[in-house]
Write an enzyme that holds these catalytic residues in place. Structure first.
Site, PDB file in Angstrom:
ATOM      1  N   LYS A   7       1.318  -1.103   0.218  1.00 46.72           N
ATOM      2  CA  LYS A   7       0.278  -0.049   0.574  1.00 46.72           C
ATOM      3  C   LYS A   7       1.311   1.041   0.019  1.00 46.72           C
ATOM      4  CE  LYS A   7      -2.579   3.337   0.973  1.00 46.72           C
ATOM      5  NZ  LYS A   7      -2.304   5.012   0.967  1.00 46.72           N
ATOM      6  N   GLU A  53       9.343   1.977  10.709  1.00 49.07           N
ATOM      7  CA  GLU A  53      10.399   3.224  10.980  1.00 49.07           C
ATOM      8  C   GLU A  53       9.596   4.214  10.592  1.00 49.07           C
ATOM      9  OE1 GLU A  53      12.674   5.323   9.556  1.00 49.07           O
ATOM     10  OE2 GLU A  53      13.547   4.939   7.316  1.00 49.07           O
ATOM     11  N   CYS A 111      13.113  11.672   6.065  1.00 45.81           N
ATOM     12  CA  CYS A 111      13.511  10.968   7.752  1.00 45.81           C
ATOM     13  C   CYS A 111      14.284  10.951   8.315  1.00 45.81           C
ATOM     14  CB  CYS A 111      11.974   9.787   7.831  1.00 45.81           C
ATOM     15  SG  CYS A 111      13.729   7.975   6.838  1.00 45.81           S
ATOM     16  N   GLU A 147       9.898  17.691  13.727  1.00 45.69           N
ATOM     17  CA  GLU A 147       9.616  17.191  12.575  1.00 45.69           C
ATOM     18  C   GLU A 147       8.954  18.055  11.696  1.00 45.69           C
ATOM     19  OE1 GLU A 147      11.102  13.688  10.464  1.00 45.69           O
ATOM     20  OE2 GLU A 147       9.350  13.044  10.186  1.00 45.69           O
TER      21      GLU A 147
END
Length: 501
Positions: A183, A258, A292, A391
């Site tokens: 997905k 992750e 990331c 972030e």
């Protein structure tokens, strides 16, 4: 250029979504729609999981799950060859879909092929690892270990490296003998659907890989809570990671996550300033700042701060911001309008909290359309500010100065995240000390962001758990079966035998 018109890839065939819905694909460089992707829902997820389960069980597993690793390796190598054959077309689609510079997309395609090749080698090596003997203290027992595929896996992947992040999961899962439902993110699914076309071309057995595009709540959520999925592997945000963990809990389903990061890059006063400036910018502005592992918190030694910042601003203003397909582009648009607005809000909040925007953070004057943001460098920060703690996922670097190594270590670890960190210094022993002290899964010394599929990848704390890539990357998708055999002709002799008449 329009994108190919695809359906969902289920059971080796293109299949229209059950509810017939589609989602627009917007080119972030022009803000213009360039096509559509199918919007799958729970019904499609059910069909994909059923196809994957059938492929796993076909011929009692002999066709795929229990076939020799060498059989699966042949398909993985064929996929790698097709990716290289179609490299320029796939790179172009990637850049149109997610906005990354074309040179980076081309580099991604090489990495995709390399990753399939690497896990093809590990699939073959798995044959040699089977039935590994275990040494026991009792001579009348023999023991060995089998590695078996965990089953049907759900793979949920992000939009910043659409095909590469999918490959980080698809390649080891298939190498292990699992079957999968992929997905991809609804913000960038185009190249993942092309992977379905590649699988068809190479004759991958039907149902081994199924691809369901669509929105997170409509397709991702039913996949992560599906009772017939044996494991979920997810790359994405911390908030979504929490939801996936909760969805897997009732079935005690294994997951690997992750998640985000707010990684530090620590620059000492003994560096070559020009080299260190370039690595610092690359560590935060590569992939349009949407990484990331971005080293987006610069910890800079006071002794060189003034000169370093001046040079960094000059370098940042020299980065070519343009349409990603333009020759020499080094910063394209961010992926979507939603991300664009979110990043601008981060910058304006930092300013309102008293930070100084040294450069960037605004739309480039020469680009009237597209989700472009000039790379931003922000100073006068304190550690309670949002820009230091959260972030951003965009081309925004924040800077704090330090004067001692102890202070640098404390600032580096002042985060809920723990994906990566970098240390730049001419002192090897100091680099070694910081490598040990920074609490993160990946540390770069005198560089930032290099990533190789041969080395494990993953983080600590809120950056998730589990490691992808490397030799252990295939073990994510294997379960260990211990087999112990009684190897003596003597009776066991624990119970007293009833006396014979």
């Amino acid at each position: 250029m329009a994108i190919p018109q695809r359906q969902l890839f289920i059971g080796g065939e293109w299949r229209a979504p059950a509810l017939g819905r589609r989602l627009p694909v917007v080119n972030p460089a022009t803000e213009a729609p360039i096509g559509e992707i199918p919007a799958g829902t729970a019904e499609d997820v059910d069909a994909a999981v059923a196809a994957a389960r059938a492929a796993l069980r076909r011929n009692r597993g002999r066709d795929w799950a229990r076939a020799p690793g060498a059989v699966r390796a042949k398909y993985l190598r064929a996929i790698a060859a097709k990716i290289i054959e179609r490299k320029s077309e796939l790179a172009r689609l990637e850049s149109l879909d997610c906005g990354k510079p074309l040179d980076e997309s081309a580099w991604d395609m090489d990495d995709v092929a390399g990753c399939f090749e690497y896990f093809a080698d590990l699939a073959e090596a798995l044959d040699k690892r089977q039935n590994a003997p275990v040494s026991l203290p009792l001579e009348n027992f023999k023991c060995y270990l089998r590695k078996e595929p965990i089953g049907v896996v759900g793979l949920i992947t992000p939009w910043n490296y659409p095909l590469l992040m999918a490959t980080w999961k698809v390649a080891p899962a298939l190498a292990a003998g699992c079957t999968a439902v992929l997905k991809p993110s609804e913000l960038a699914s185009v190249t993942c659907l092309e992977l379905g076309d590649v699988c068809k071309e190479v004759g991958l057995p039907s149902g081994v890989l199924n691809i369901v595009t669509g929105l997170g709540p409509e397709a991702g959520a039913p996949l992560s809570s599906h009772p017939d999925i044996n494991k979920i592997a997810f790359t994405g945000s911390y908030e979504t990671g929490k939801k996936i963990m909760a969805a897997a809990a009732p079935m005690v389903k294994p997951i690997s996550l992750e998640l985000g990061g707010k990684s530090p890059i620590v620059v000492f006063d003994d560096v070559d300033i020009e080299k260190a400036v370039e690595w610092t910018l690359f560590g935060c502005f590569w992939t349009n700042g949407q990484i990331c592992s971005a080293t987006s918190r610069l910890l800079l030694h006071k002794n060189i701060a003034k000169e370093f910042l001046e040079r960094m601003v000059a370098w940042a203003r020299n980065i070519k911001v343009s349409d990603p397909l333009e020759e020499g582009c080094r910063l394209g648009p961010v992926v979507s309008e939603g991300q664009y607005e979110k990043i601008k809000k981060f910058v304006s909040t930092a300013k309102s909290q008293g930070a100084t925007i040294l450069t960037g953070g605004v739309r480039p004057k020469h680009l009237e359309k597209g989700f472009y943001i000039e790379p931003a460098i922000i100073t006068d920060i304190d550690t309670s500010m949002q820009i230091w703690r959260e972030e951003v996922f965009g081309p925004v670097l924040c800077v704090i100065e330090f004067s001692s190594e102890d202070e640098a270590i404390e600032l580096a670890n002042d985060t809920h995240y723990g994906l990566a960190g970098a240390v730049l210094s001419g002192d090897r022993e100091r680099c070694q000390r910081l490598t040990e002290e920074i609490d993160a899964g990946i540390i770069w010394v005198n560089c930032s962001q290099p990533c190789f599929c041969q080395a494990p990848w993953g983080g600590n704390k809120r950056s998730g758990f589990g490691r992808e890539l490397g030799e252990g990357g295939i073990d994510n998708y294997l379960s260990v079966k211990q087999v112990t055999e009684y190897a003596s002709d003597e009776p066991w002799g624990w119970y007293k035998s009833p006396s014979k008449l």
